[in-house]
Design a protein around this motif. Structure first.
Motif, PDB file in Angstrom:
ATOM      1  N   ALA A 158      -5.459  14.014   0.273  1.00 50.44           N
ATOM      2  CA  ALA A 158      -5.230  14.187  -1.120  1.00 50.44           C
ATOM      3  C   ALA A 158      -5.290  12.993  -2.192  1.00 50.44           C
ATOM      4  N   THR A 159      -5.461  11.724  -1.685  1.00 49.53           N
ATOM      5  CA  THR A 159      -5.197  10.716  -2.518  1.00 49.53           C
ATOM      6  C   THR A 159      -6.806   9.676  -2.319  1.00 49.53           C
ATOM      7  N   PRO A 160      -7.832  10.240  -2.425  1.00 43.85           N
ATOM      8  CA  PRO A 160      -9.077   9.408  -2.117  1.00 43.85           C
ATOM      9  C   PRO A 160      -9.152   8.117  -2.911  1.00 43.85           C
ATOM     10  N   SER A 161      -8.903   8.047  -4.002  1.00 40.95           N
ATOM     11  CA  SER A 161      -9.115   6.927  -5.011  1.00 40.95           C
ATOM     12  C   SER A 161      -7.883   5.854  -4.679  1.00 40.95           C
TER      13      SER A 161
ATOM     14  N   SER B 213     -11.829  17.056 -12.936  1.00 45.62           N
ATOM     15  CA  SER B 213     -10.231  17.241 -12.678  1.00 45.62           C
ATOM     16  C   SER B 213      -9.905  15.854 -11.984  1.00 45.62           C
ATOM     17  N   PHE B 214     -10.817  14.962 -11.502  1.00 48.02           N
ATOM     18  CA  PHE B 214     -10.325  13.555 -10.875  1.00 48.02           C
ATOM     19  C   PHE B 214     -10.854  12.555 -11.385  1.00 48.02           C
ATOM     20  N   LEU B 215     -12.024  12.400 -12.292  1.00 46.51           N
ATOM     21  CA  LEU B 215     -12.587  11.282 -12.675  1.00 46.51           C
ATOM     22  C   LEU B 215     -11.624  10.250 -13.487  1.00 46.51           C
ATOM     23  N   ALA B 216     -10.976  10.716 -14.507  1.00 49.10           N
ATOM     24  CA  ALA B 216      -9.972  10.005 -15.209  1.00 49.10           C
ATOM     25  C   ALA B 216      -8.821   9.628 -14.493  1.00 49.10           C
ATOM     26  N   SER B 217      -8.359  10.106 -13.664  1.00 47.82           N
ATOM     27  CA  SER B 217      -7.301   9.728 -12.513  1.00 47.82           C
ATOM     28  C   SER B 217      -8.003   8.573 -11.750  1.00 47.82           C
TER      29      SER B 217
ATOM     30  N   ARG C  79      -2.313   9.154  -7.212  1.00 48.08           N
ATOM     31  CA  ARG C  79      -2.539  10.359  -7.829  1.00 48.08           C
ATOM     32  C   ARG C  79      -3.142  11.102  -6.979  1.00 48.08           C
ATOM     33  N   VAL C  80      -2.606  12.255  -6.709  1.00 51.39           N
ATOM     34  CA  VAL C  80      -3.484  13.597  -6.085  1.00 51.39           C
ATOM     35  C   VAL C  80      -4.734  14.014  -6.905  1.00 51.39           C
ATOM     36  N   GLU C  81      -5.640  13.907  -6.039  1.00 50.99           N
ATOM     37  CA  GLU C  81      -7.307  14.164  -6.608  1.00 50.99           C
ATOM     38  C   GLU C  81      -7.920  15.312  -5.781  1.00 50.99           C
ATOM     39  N   ASP C  82      -8.590  16.166  -6.725  1.00 48.95           N
ATOM     40  CA  ASP C  82      -9.333  17.211  -5.851  1.00 48.95           C
ATOM     41  C   ASP C  82     -10.712  16.868  -6.542  1.00 48.95           C
ATOM     42  N   TRP C  83     -11.409  16.478  -5.509  1.00 51.43           N
ATOM     43  CA  TRP C  83     -12.975  16.057  -5.839  1.00 51.43           C
ATOM     44  C   TRP C  83     -13.998  17.151  -5.953  1.00 51.43           C
TER      45      TRP C  83
END
Length: 254
Positions: A148-151, A99-103, A90-94
């Motif tokens: 773009a994909t920290p997790s 915007s990112f926690l559920a992802s 998933r692309v995430e914006d921290w």
């Protein structure tokens, strides 16, 4: 791991690398069981590729893993290879937690807890086999991060260290632990990524992987040549340059 003569369960293999690898392994004389969430895809795979068995499984759901394990072992008691293929990106914006926690939680549940639960479900059976293999699937991004994909990066780093640790613990058993380390491959892991010309063509990747398994049956990591740019950046001393290059060429990272 031998390249033929195995009975192999690959959860998360209804598309992409997993399905391509399943088909190639079947063609080389292995019995293959494909696992996935979507029954319509499983039905199509079974119809299009006689001899491949299919099992419904959601690797983010512990109850589904338990049920699928019973089903697989009841039908294939000779199972000796587990490939923990299932994964999401998933692309995430921290900058914004909402915007990112559920992802991020979903990525960790699928990419980290999924393999852990799968291995826990099958380890007793695999230890009973005279020659067994657990193949985990990490990524070049476990070693060099994509902005773009920290997790996803973190989840694959966890899989790398899990693989290293399990290999040490299981050294006194019949179970080998092999880590598959893909580079970017042209699949639908991210929207449009199947057309990313920077990524490695899927068929080329799978051919090289099977060639490496044949030539190096005792390998602990399966690394195609293209992933070494990411895998060994820190070792070579050009880590900062590789990070800059990777993120400059990624369409999701700008």
């Amino acid at each position: 791991m031998d390249s033929s003569g195995n009975t192999i369960f690959i959860p998360g293999s209804t598309s992409g690398i997993g399905l391509a690898l399943a088909l190639e392994l079947q063609a080389r004389g292995n019995t293959v069981i494909v696992g996935g969430r979507r029954t319509e895809l499983l039905d199509k795979i079974a119809a299009d590729h006689p001899g491949i068995d299919t099992v419904t499984i959601d690797t983010a759901d512990p109850a589904s893993i338990a049920a699928a394990t019973q089903e697989v072992l009841a039908r294939h008691p000779e199972l000796n290879v587990l490939i923990t293929m299932a994964g999401i990106m998933r692309v995430e914006d921290w900058h914004q937690p909402e915007s990112f926690l559920a992802s991020a939680e979903s990525v960790v549940a699928t990419n980290v807890l999924g393999p852990i639960r799968l291995i826990a479900a099958f380890i007793e059976h695999l230890r009973s086999r005279p020659d067994a293999t657990i193949m985990t699937v990490s990524s070049g991004l476990a070693f060099t991060p994509l902005k773009a994909t920290p997790s996803y990066n973190a989840s694959k780093a966890a899989i790398h260290m899990l693989s290293e640790s399990l290999r040490l613990q299981l050294a006194d058993t019949s179970v080998k632990v092999v880590e598959l380390v893909p580079p970017g491959v042209r699949t639908e892991l991210l929207p449009g990524h199947e057309n990313n010309e920077v990524a490695m063509p899927l068929d080329e990747f799978v051919r090289e992987v099977l060639g490496l398994i044949e030539k190096q049956p005792d390998a602990t990591e399966i690394q195609v040549e293209r992933v070494k740019f990411l895998r060994y950046a820190e070792v070579r001393g050009d880590y900062a340059t590789v990070i800059e290059t990777l993120n400059a060429t990624d369409p999701h990272g700008r």
